[in-house]
Write an enzyme that holds these catalytic residues in place. Sequence first.
Site, PDB file in Angstrom:
ATOM      1  N   TYR A 195       0.847  -1.201   0.000  1.00  0.00           N
ATOM      2  CA  TYR A 195       0.000   0.000   0.000  1.00  0.00           C
ATOM      3  C   TYR A 195       0.876   1.243   0.000  1.00  0.00           C
ATOM      4  O   TYR A 195       1.839   1.317   0.763  1.00  0.00           O
ATOM      5  CB  TYR A 195      -0.909   0.036   1.239  1.00  0.00           C
ATOM      6  CG  TYR A 195      -2.346  -0.217   0.879  1.00  0.00           C
ATOM      7  CD1 TYR A 195      -3.007   0.636   0.001  1.00  0.00           C
ATOM      8  CD2 TYR A 195      -3.042  -1.300   1.396  1.00  0.00           C
ATOM      9  CE1 TYR A 195      -4.319   0.399  -0.358  1.00  0.00           C
ATOM     10  CE2 TYR A 195      -4.362  -1.541   1.048  1.00  0.00           C
ATOM     11  CZ  TYR A 195      -4.999  -0.680   0.162  1.00  0.00           C
ATOM     12  OH  TYR A 195      -6.296  -0.904  -0.188  1.00  0.00           O
ATOM     13  N   GLU A 202      -0.522   4.819  -0.439  1.00  0.00           N
ATOM     14  CA  GLU A 202      -1.335   6.028  -0.622  1.00  0.00           C
ATOM     15  C   GLU A 202      -0.488   7.278  -0.442  1.00  0.00           C
ATOM     16  O   GLU A 202       0.303   7.375   0.506  1.00  0.00           O
ATOM     17  CB  GLU A 202      -2.510   6.032   0.357  1.00  0.00           C
ATOM     18  CG  GLU A 202      -3.599   5.089  -0.086  1.00  0.00           C
ATOM     19  CD  GLU A 202      -4.754   4.997   0.879  1.00  0.00           C
ATOM     20  OE1 GLU A 202      -4.673   5.594   1.966  1.00  0.00           O
ATOM     21  OE2 GLU A 202      -5.736   4.310   0.558  1.00  0.00           O
ATOM     22  N   ASP A 258      -6.562  13.893 -24.965  1.00  0.00           N
ATOM     23  CA  ASP A 258      -6.532  12.483 -24.552  1.00  0.00           C
ATOM     24  C   ASP A 258      -5.810  11.729 -25.657  1.00  0.00           C
ATOM     25  O   ASP A 258      -6.352  11.499 -26.744  1.00  0.00           O
ATOM     26  CB  ASP A 258      -7.979  11.999 -24.387  1.00  0.00           C
ATOM     27  CG  ASP A 258      -8.061  10.538 -23.965  1.00  0.00           C
ATOM     28  OD1 ASP A 258      -7.060   9.812 -24.130  1.00  0.00           O
ATOM     29  OD2 ASP A 258      -9.135  10.118 -23.491  1.00  0.00           O
ATOM     30  N   THR A 285      -3.829   6.377 -21.713  1.00  0.00           N
ATOM     31  CA  THR A 285      -3.624   5.041 -21.176  1.00  0.00           C
ATOM     32  C   THR A 285      -2.175   4.675 -21.482  1.00  0.00           C
ATOM     33  O   THR A 285      -1.499   5.388 -22.238  1.00  0.00           O
ATOM     34  CB  THR A 285      -4.537   3.995 -21.847  1.00  0.00           C
ATOM     35  OG1 THR A 285      -4.375   4.097 -23.262  1.00  0.00           O
ATOM     36  CG2 THR A 285      -5.986   4.201 -21.481  1.00  0.00           C
ATOM     37  N   LYS A 337      -1.703   0.954 -25.023  1.00  0.00           N
ATOM     38  CA  LYS A 337      -2.046   0.857 -26.459  1.00  0.00           C
ATOM     39  C   LYS A 337      -0.744   0.943 -27.260  1.00  0.00           C
ATOM     40  O   LYS A 337       0.085   0.048 -27.121  1.00  0.00           O
ATOM     41  CB  LYS A 337      -3.075   1.935 -26.811  1.00  0.00           C
ATOM     42  CG  LYS A 337      -4.395   1.756 -26.017  1.00  0.00           C
ATOM     43  CD  LYS A 337      -5.461   2.741 -26.450  1.00  0.00           C
ATOM     44  CE  LYS A 337      -6.797   2.452 -25.778  1.00  0.00           C
ATOM     45  NZ  LYS A 337      -7.044   3.272 -24.596  1.00  0.00           N
ATOM     46  N   ARG A 349      -1.729  -2.247 -18.527  1.00  0.00           N
ATOM     47  CA  ARG A 349      -2.974  -1.470 -18.485  1.00  0.00           C
ATOM     48  C   ARG A 349      -2.879  -0.451 -17.362  1.00  0.00           C
ATOM     49  O   ARG A 349      -2.749  -0.812 -16.195  1.00  0.00           O
ATOM     50  CB  ARG A 349      -4.168  -2.395 -18.229  1.00  0.00           C
ATOM     51  CG  ARG A 349      -4.290  -3.543 -19.170  1.00  0.00           C
ATOM     52  CD  ARG A 349      -5.646  -4.174 -19.143  1.00  0.00           C
ATOM     53  NE  ARG A 349      -6.536  -3.410 -19.985  1.00  0.00           N
ATOM     54  CZ  ARG A 349      -6.573  -3.513 -21.312  1.00  0.00           C
ATOM     55  NH1 ARG A 349      -5.784  -4.353 -21.954  1.00  0.00           N
ATOM     56  NH2 ARG A 349      -7.396  -2.768 -22.007  1.00  0.00           N
TER      57      ARG A 349
HETATM   58  N1  DSN Z   1     -11.460   0.847 -25.226  1.00  0.00           N
HETATM   59  C1  DSN Z   1     -10.600   1.801 -25.868  1.00  0.00           C
HETATM   60  C2  DSN Z   1     -10.417   1.511 -27.298  1.00  0.00           C
HETATM   61  O1  DSN Z   1     -10.575   0.369 -27.676  1.00  0.00           O
HETATM   62  O2  DSN Z   1     -10.105   2.393 -28.067  1.00  0.00           O
HETATM   63  C3  DSN Z   1     -11.087   3.161 -25.630  1.00  0.00           C
HETATM   64  O3  DSN Z   1     -11.283   3.315 -24.286  1.00  0.00           O
END
Ligand code: DSN
Length: 427
Positions: free
Chosen positions: A49, A51, A194, A220, A223, A229
């Site tokens: 933990y 925090e 974003d 994120t 990707k 993730r």
């Molecule tokens: N789920 C993502 C995507 O596939 O682009 C977007 O949040």
Amino acid sequence: MLEQTDPEIYNAIKNEQARQINGLEMIPSENYVSDAVLSAMGSILTNKYSEGYPGKRYYGGNHNIDVIETLAVERAKKLFDVSHANVQPLSGSPANQAVYFALLNLGDKVMGLHLFFGGHLTHGWKVNFSGKFYTPVNYQTSPNGFLDYDALEKQARQENPKLIFCGATAYPRLYDYKRLGEIAHSIDAYFVADIAHEAGLIAAKVVPSPARHADVITTTTHKTLRGPRGGMIMCDGNPSEPLKPLPEDANPRENLPTLIDRAIFPGLQGGPHNHTTAGIAVALHEAMQPGFKMYAQQILRNAKVLAECLMGYGFNLVTNGTDNHLMLVDLQNKNITGKEAEKALEDVGITVNKNTIPYDPRKPYNPSGIRLGTPALTTRGMKESEMRLIAELISKAIEHSNDSNVKEKLNKDVIDLCKGFPIFKYN
Ligand code: DSN
């Protein structure tokens, strides 16, 4: 070990591993992480933990975690050319949620790309928190699929939102971040980019960056950036402690880092996922290596060739092509819906997702398009010649979607192709 203690979970993992090995992963938001990222993710860091933030924790025993989180933060700052990074958001939606919490009051107006035109749920969609707790205004693309910046500017001036989001899940072109920043700032709105989809391409500097134009950048990490993730929020400035009181004429942007850090913790989240933070740090280090730039360049080359070949097989692509890692196929001339095409391709081992196209006459659950991309295939080492073959496989699978013999043969071709491009060293 897992095999003995929990064979049901073990077998499901093994089956998923086989699916990933033997299939062509073409969902543009997915990728394969390195063994190093996986090793950090699967580490004992999950036991702790933490925090708070490095040097300011609410639990003891965090000196090692501080090293890890500080490395992740410093790498993110360097890679994305920003002076502040928060690496604790659990994923992209929580990162965006924190931006709302940090910068807006409930009910404030937010403008983002309409979901059916490629936008994201968290950019002001009516059933999402962003549309329920705030007042959403959605912009659309032109009928040709491109963003229309003049129309966006006009709408922004009419609506006067407090925040404008850019970024999408299904937009195959680049963004004019400078123009978007100018539009937002001309009405005294925050501009939030974003970059979840393009983060790896931006880190590799093969597409433009919103740094210096956007007040806040969210992403994120799993990707094109090819990490675990997770999520990150970035901006300029340094966190002040305590939060600076704002005189009437002060620039509220001076407080951005502190507002964002506080929105994540204690505003929305508890302890950060330290194993994920370590995985992010490892992925960011990988993204700083020369090989990652070559990877990102190849993603773009592969996408261009795949797009051209698909158009050669008579597929209509929204915007007639792509500038990034993904393409959106309008199937209306192919006598098949997006849902049917997704299934036909899955039957032969090609994974894509059904997607709405701009001004789609159909509903999102069975829309007129599919979305596909090249990041995961490129991680496997596939290049232009494989893209030509894959376009042919896609075309045949859709043309013969009702012929199980043809599909069986195509599935063999997919498996053979995959055998030449192994993904996991520990198969
Ligand atoms: N789920 C993502 C995507 O596939 O682009 C977007 O949040």
